[in-house]
Design a protein around this motif. Structure first.
Motif, PDB file in Angstrom:
ATOM      1  N   THR A   1       0.833  -1.195   0.000  1.00  0.00           N
ATOM      2  CA  THR A   1       0.000   0.000   0.000  1.00  0.00           C
ATOM      3  C   THR A   1       0.871   1.249   0.000  1.00  0.00           C
ATOM      4  O   THR A   1       0.586   2.210  -0.714  1.00  0.00           O
ATOM      5  CB  THR A   1      -0.963   0.003   1.204  1.00  0.00           C
ATOM      6  OG1 THR A   1      -1.797  -1.153   1.114  1.00  0.00           O
ATOM      7  CG2 THR A   1      -1.822   1.250   1.235  1.00  0.00           C
TER       8      THR A   1
ATOM      9  N   SER B   1      -8.454   1.099  -8.209  1.00  0.00           N
ATOM     10  CA  SER B   1      -8.286  -0.112  -9.020  1.00  0.00           C
ATOM     11  C   SER B   1      -7.307  -1.098  -8.388  1.00  0.00           C
ATOM     12  O   SER B   1      -7.357  -2.289  -8.664  1.00  0.00           O
ATOM     13  CB  SER B   1      -7.820   0.243 -10.431  1.00  0.00           C
ATOM     14  OG  SER B   1      -6.471   0.678 -10.427  1.00  0.00           O
TER      15      SER B   1
ATOM     16  N   ASN C   1      -7.243  -1.589  -5.167  1.00  0.00           N
ATOM     17  CA  ASN C   1      -7.885  -1.992  -3.908  1.00  0.00           C
ATOM     18  C   ASN C   1      -7.278  -1.356  -2.659  1.00  0.00           C
ATOM     19  O   ASN C   1      -7.271  -1.956  -1.590  1.00  0.00           O
ATOM     20  CB  ASN C   1      -7.910  -3.517  -3.757  1.00  0.00           C
ATOM     21  CG  ASN C   1      -8.707  -4.171  -4.842  1.00  0.00           C
ATOM     22  OD1 ASN C   1      -9.778  -3.693  -5.197  1.00  0.00           O
ATOM     23  ND2 ASN C   1      -8.184  -5.239  -5.405  1.00  0.00           N
TER      24      ASN C   1
END
Length: 70
Positions: free
Chosen positions: A24, A49, A51
Motif C-alpha cells: 500500500t 483499481s 484496492n
C-alpha cells in the motif's frame, strides 16, 4: 497518558505505529508522484483499481500533510 488499541497492540496516543503494509505504501507513493502529470482524479482511480482502502486514498491524496513518510 491514554492508550489506544490498534491491530491488537497498544500505542500511546500521538505516536504512530510502524507501517507494515509496504505494498500500500508503494501504491500510494506512485499515485502521489503521478498527480502533477495525471491529476488527482486519475491518481484516485489508480488507487481504487489497486484496492487501496478509500480512507487511505482520501487521506493521502486530499490531505498530504497527514501522510506518513517512509
Amino acid at each position: 497518558m491514554m492508550n489506544d488499541t490498534m491491530n491488537g497492540t497498544s500505542a500511546t496516543v500521538g505516536q504512530r505505529q510502524q507501517r507494515t503494509d509496504m505494498r500500500t505504501r508503494d501504491l500510494v507513493n506512485q499515485a502521489v508522484a503521478s498527480i502533477p502529470t495525471l491529476g488527482l482524479q486519475r491518481a484516485a482511480e489508480f488507487l481504487a483499481s489497486m484496492n487501496v482502502p478509500a480512507e487511505i486514498a482520501v487521506r493521502t491524496l486530499v490531505y498530504p500533510h497527514r501522510r506518513r513518510i517512509a
